[in-house]
Motif scaffolding. Structure first.
Motif, short mmCIF file in Angstrom:
data_model
loop_
_atom_site.label_atom_id
_atom_site.label_comp_id
_atom_site.label_asym_id
_atom_site.label_seq_id
_atom_site.Cartn_x
_atom_site.Cartn_y
_atom_site.Cartn_z
N GLU A 177 -22.63 20.04 1.54
CA GLU A 177 -23.39 19.41 2.62
C GLU A 177 -22.73 19.56 3.97
O GLU A 177 -23.41 19.57 4.99
CB GLU A 177 -23.59 17.91 2.34
CG GLU A 177 -24.35 17.60 1.06
CD GLU A 177 -23.44 17.43 -0.14
OE1 GLU A 177 -22.36 18.06 -0.14
OE2 GLU A 177 -23.79 16.69 -1.05
N ILE A 178 -21.40 19.68 4.00
CA ILE A 178 -20.77 19.70 5.32
C ILE A 178 -20.86 21.08 5.97
O ILE A 178 -20.58 21.21 7.15
CB ILE A 178 -19.29 19.23 5.30
CG1 ILE A 178 -18.43 20.14 4.46
CG2 ILE A 178 -19.18 17.81 4.85
CD1 ILE A 178 -16.96 19.78 4.56
N ILE A 179 -21.26 22.09 5.23
CA ILE A 179 -21.38 23.42 5.84
C ILE A 179 -22.76 23.52 6.49
O ILE A 179 -23.77 23.22 5.85
CB ILE A 179 -21.23 24.52 4.77
CG1 ILE A 179 -19.92 24.31 4.01
CG2 ILE A 179 -21.27 25.89 5.41
CD1 ILE A 179 -19.80 25.17 2.80
N PRO A 180 -22.82 23.95 7.75
CA PRO A 180 -24.11 24.08 8.43
C PRO A 180 -25.01 25.08 7.69
O PRO A 180 -24.52 26.05 7.11
CB PRO A 180 -23.74 24.61 9.81
CG PRO A 180 -22.33 24.25 10.00
CD PRO A 180 -21.70 24.21 8.66
N GLY A 218 -11.44 17.82 -3.95
CA GLY A 218 -12.15 17.99 -2.68
C GLY A 218 -11.45 17.38 -1.48
O GLY A 218 -10.23 17.42 -1.37
N LEU A 219 -12.26 16.80 -0.60
CA LEU A 219 -11.72 16.25 0.64
C LEU A 219 -10.71 15.14 0.38
O LEU A 219 -9.76 14.96 1.14
CB LEU A 219 -12.87 15.69 1.49
CG LEU A 219 -13.67 16.71 2.28
CD1 LEU A 219 -14.87 16.05 2.89
CD2 LEU A 219 -12.79 17.29 3.38
N ILE A 220 -10.94 14.38 -0.69
CA ILE A 220 -10.02 13.29 -1.01
C ILE A 220 -8.64 13.85 -1.33
O ILE A 220 -7.62 13.33 -0.89
CB ILE A 220 -10.57 12.47 -2.19
CG1 ILE A 220 -11.87 11.80 -1.80
CG2 ILE A 220 -9.57 11.45 -2.66
CD1 ILE A 220 -11.75 10.80 -0.70
N GLY A 221 -8.63 14.96 -2.07
CA GLY A 221 -7.36 15.60 -2.38
C GLY A 221 -6.65 16.06 -1.12
O GLY A 221 -5.43 15.87 -0.97
N PHE A 269 -19.03 12.90 5.64
CA PHE A 269 -18.09 13.28 4.58
C PHE A 269 -16.66 13.29 5.12
O PHE A 269 -15.74 12.75 4.49
CB PHE A 269 -18.44 14.68 4.04
CG PHE A 269 -19.54 14.66 3.04
CD1 PHE A 269 -20.83 14.39 3.43
CD2 PHE A 269 -19.28 14.89 1.71
CE1 PHE A 269 -21.85 14.35 2.51
CE2 PHE A 269 -20.29 14.85 0.78
CZ PHE A 269 -21.58 14.59 1.18
N ILE A 270 -16.51 13.92 6.28
CA ILE A 270 -15.19 13.99 6.89
C ILE A 270 -14.71 12.57 7.22
O ILE A 270 -13.58 12.19 6.93
CB ILE A 270 -15.23 14.81 8.18
CG1 ILE A 270 -15.90 16.15 7.95
CG2 ILE A 270 -13.84 14.96 8.78
CD1 ILE A 270 -15.03 17.24 7.47
#
Lengths: 494, 368
Positions: free
Chosen positions: A306-309, A416-419, B273-274
């Protein structure tokens, strides 16, 4: 009687020394008879300058009119460095270090003359920390040459050079260099104490000494700077830091350092301040990019599409359509490839290394994409972050940053981002805990020093930034009066 | 037990850092959901409720500093034992310990839930709490200066998120704030009361005060920190009320985080998300500072060695965070800690101050 101390008769003296040198053919002994007096001379042929030996020692010695005494020998021979010795061990040590030992059998002392011949290379340009402009010479392996350069650059009597000997089996000469009126005594004491407390057989190199005396040996981040640039060394010394030189090593050690000083290059000083600031900031951004870019790619493609445009997602999808591996594996593969290229390039001879860079970088990269091993975009990202990591002026710091990426990619692939956030938080807390010679590593950010920002994160004009780094607690904090330095006096147009 | 602490100078920090200590401790799990909580009570006039709470916050801070200034270098554990005697004082100390434990638990649980709801439904709870607690242990092993450094650096690393709120501001509908001044006084106070959970953290002042180098300068950074916290809460609440319709806001549990959904940049489509991942860095100072206060209290009360009590507390927190499973229980936990915190942080100092004054005068008369 103790068999290894003088006086000895000629036969036992010769025997003892031979035994001491394990019957080495290199030890040359000569026995002269001058006016009825026996004179024994010992040396190692390749450790001394033979022409000087003949001209300055043997000639006066043999042409004397009356018998020699130890006292005469010391006073009448025109050589600057001579000393008397009275034990076989000491004599052997001096011979190894390039002395010629003269002994009159039966006397209590022998005389050693220093006539050393050392193989040194000439001063060369810096290789690992090259500058575009600014002073180009680098330190060499010879301590004497290095001290000579430092004395020449810092020609004040304030400069203190302390001598220490480290190593229980192979002794290395170590010099601590600092400016007495500026360097903090505590820093100097810490440095001296840590070196003195070392109980090691030998110290191979400055970098080894650095690892032995660093605050935390478990951390991946270097805490003392290893530099081959005399200008960087002297600049640090003049700001109140403490330097260390080790004989036979072409680099010098400086401390205490902060994380940010590893991203400073002396070139920032030689350039105009705005350029220097820009390039310094560029390096910090490059470091952040280098650490974050690949893990972000992995995290986004594995979990967070989702975060990729949308527009980017299409081209990403197309380039990844052929790739059979999960993003983690893909990224690790390519990162490994880059590391391999770097390592192979470093090991190979320079001429072959060039070819290898082309073969490895261009051919392999192209082929990997064509074969569907990796995506184009990942190649760009990996190449960018590798490039970014090479901008660190300190080779050790650049390597540290490249290595940090691997656990981060794995964490990003797993969670993911948490890591990534966990890894980043861990790194920040880790950096907070580090110290360099007992001084905080993350200064001037924490503890926050507004005055130090001037010449660490950015570089202001010299007129404005007149403070020495407060982090090293210099005795004299001001370099010059900022108002006086800024004055511009034109010639009076009268 | 000594009322006053003797702190080595190399363990003290400048008063300047109190701004970050107080502020980062207040901003945390609470801020994520505060707009809805206040809005349900105070409606369109929520901003008045927040301002009321903010003013009261400054009042409490003023009282706390007055109490601390009555002693040379004491923390609340020592002051309580001095005022109430050994047994009652220690009991009050235990109340603090329990409060810290529960607030740590609720911060961790709330964050894990947010992560599960917004970005990572399948991430296991044990992993998340393992991450957070290992970071807490790692930072606490570094001592007080690392604890303060954590709050300072993570503040710098996360404060820029505030700027991104400019995007939702452009979508605000100012009609949502009318009619103005319609909420009754009781509802206003209720709204102010509900703000309590997100502004807890002021009590840290009672614990860090002995570690401050220049004590005469304590007031300014503390009040500035409080003002900044109030401002942030006011900002997200006002933007949320303007951005969401009233009905929508009542159903949006984490309104602050939902605001981020609209934000997108050319390189990042969904900023939330970020932001939520980055919120870990907002949470860490919370956990580290509360953890430090907890360990410090245990050491002061029972002379427990710091390292072993740290490990035991971490293991207990880990187990507790796994055992609490349902949203209802997390809500209950949050409500409990919120009301315990309200009495302990916002009411207790006001009661304590007169007692300290009486006690001091009483003692002065007895010992001429």
């Amino acid at each position: 009687m103790d068999q290894s101390t003088l006086p000895l008769q000629i036969d036992s003296y010769l025997d003892r020394l031979k035994q001491r040198f394990n019957e080495s053919p290199d030890l040359i002994q000569k026995v002269f008879h001058i006016k009825g007096q026996e004179v024994v001379i010992h040396f190692i042929s390749y450790q001394i300058k033979k022409d000087r030996l003949e001209r300055e020692l043997l000639e006066p010695l043999t042409k004397s009119e009356k018998p020699w005494s130890v006292h005469d020998l010391q006073n009448k021979i025109p050589l600057a460095s001579s000393q008397t010795v009275s034990s076989i061990e000491k004599i052997a040590e001096l011979i190894i270090h390039g002395n010629v030992v003269v002994y009159f059998p039966g006397e209590k002392e022998a005389v050693a003359f220093l006539l050393p011949q050392q193989q040194v290379r000439a001063l060369e340009r810096a290789e690992t920390e090259s500058l575009v402009f600014g002073p180009q010479i680098a330190f060499t392996e010879s301590l004497v040459t290095n001290l000579n350069i430092i004395r020449w650059r810092l020609d004040v009597d304030d400069l203190v050079v302390e001598k220490l000997i480290v190593g229980e089996r192979i002794k290395s000469e170590i010099r601590i260099v600092y400016l007495k009126s500026i360097a903090n005594d505590e820093n100097v004491d810490t440095m001296r104490q840590r070196i003195k407390d070392l109980k090691v057989a030998e110290v191979e190199d400055t970098s080894v000494l650095g690892q032995l005396i660093e605050d935390s040996s478990s951390s991946i981040f270097p805490q003392l700077i290893n530099t081959e640039l005399p200008d960087r060394f002297c600049n640090s010394i003049s700001k109140g830091r403490v330097g260390v030189l080790v004989d036979k090593s072409p680099t010098a050690l400086i401390g205490p350092m902060t994380l940010f000083s590893f991203f400073e290059s002396t070139e920032d000083l030689y350039m105009r301040w705005n350029m220097g600031t820009f390039i310094r900031l560029l390096r910090f951004i490059a470091m952040a990019f280098s650490i974050i870019l690949t893990p972000m790619y992995v995290a986004a493609l594995t979990y967070h599409y989702e975060i990729i445009p949308t527009s980017l997602l299409v081209s990403l999808g197309q380039s990844r359509a052929m790739v059979p591996f999960p993003p983690v594996l893909e990224a690790l593969l390519l990162e490994m490839l880059i590391e391999l290229l770097r390592e192979a390039g470093a090991r190979l001879p320079t001429k072959v290394g060039q070819t290898m860079g082309i073969v490895g970088g261009i051919v392999l990269g192209q082929a990997a994409v064509k074969a569907g091993f990796t995506s184009n975009i990942l190649i760009i990202i990996i190449a960018l972050s590798a490039l970014a990591s090479f901008t660190a002026p300190s080779y050790l710091m650049g390597t540290a940053i490249r290595i940090i990426r691997f656990p981060m990619i794995i964490l990003a692939g797993a969670w993911g981002l948490i890591g990534i956030m966990f890894a980043l938080s861990f790194i920040v807390i880790h950096l907070l805990k580090q110290k360099s010679l007992g001084r905080p590593y993350l200064a001037p950010i924490y503890p926050f020093q507004w005055k130090d920002i001037n010449d660490s994160l950015i570089r202001l004009p010299f007129q404005k930034n007149n403070a020495r780094p407060l982090n090293v607690m210099p005795k004299d904090t001001e370099r010059h009066d900022p108002n006086k330095a800024a004055e511009k006096k034109d010639v009076d147009p009268s | 037990m000594n009322t006053n602490l003797i702190i080595k100078p190399d363990k003290t920090v400048e008063a300047f850092y109190l701004f970050f200590i107080v502020h980062t401790l207040q901003i945390g799990a609470g801020l994520m959901g505060v707009p809805r909580v206040i809005f349900i009570e105070s409606g369109t006039d929520s901003w008045i409720a927040i301002l009321l709470a903010g003013i009261y916050l400054h009042f409490v801070a003023w009282i706390m500093i007055l109490i601390l200034r009555k002693y040379d270098n004491a923390d609340i554990i020592g002051i309580q034992c001095d005022v109430f005697g050994r047994w009652l004082g220690k009991t009050m100390g235990i109340v603090y310990v329990i409060y810290f434990f529960f607030i740590l638990l609720s911060v961790i649980k709330n964050y894990i839930e947010v992560v599960q709801v917004f970005i990572f439904p399948e991430i296991p709870v044990w992993l998340m709490s393992g991450f957070l607690l290992s970071l807490m242990i790692y930072a606490l092993l570094g001592g007080f200066r690392v604890v303060v450094g954590t709050s300072f650096i993570f503040f710098l690393l996360t404060i820029w998120i505030v700027i991104t709120i400019s995007k939702p501001i452009t979508y605000m509908d100012w009609d949502h704030f009318t009619p103005i001044f319609q909420t009754g006084t009781l509802d206003q106070l209720k709204g102010a009361y509900k703000t309590a959970y997100s502004v807890l953290g002021l009590e840290i002042l009672f614990f860090v005060y002995p570690y401050i180098k220049n004590k005469q300068k304590v007031a300014l950074p503390v009040h500035a920190g409080l003002a900044f916290t109030t401002f942030l809460i006011l900002l997200v609440t006002v933007v949320s009320i303007g951005y969401f319709s009233p009905e929508q806001l009542k159903q949006t549990v984490w309104a602050t985080l939902s605001l981020f959904k609209i934000i997108s940049y050319p390189i990042v489509e969904r900023f939330d998300f970020i932001a939520i991942a980055l919120w870990m860095m907002v949470i860490i100072p919370n956990i580290v500072l509360f953890g430090w206060a907890l360990i410090q209290s245990l050491k002061r009360l029972f002379q427990l060695p710091e390292k072993s009590s740290l490990y035991v507390v971490a293991i207990l927190l880990f187990l507790a965070s796994i055992l609490i499973e349902y949203r209802v229980h997390i809500n209950q936990l949050t409500d409990w800690t919120s009301s315990l915190g309200f009495w302990l942080v916002f009411v207790y100092p006001v009661i304590l101050y007169p007692i300290v004054l009486i006690r001091k005068r009483f003692r002065k008369e007895n010992t001429p």
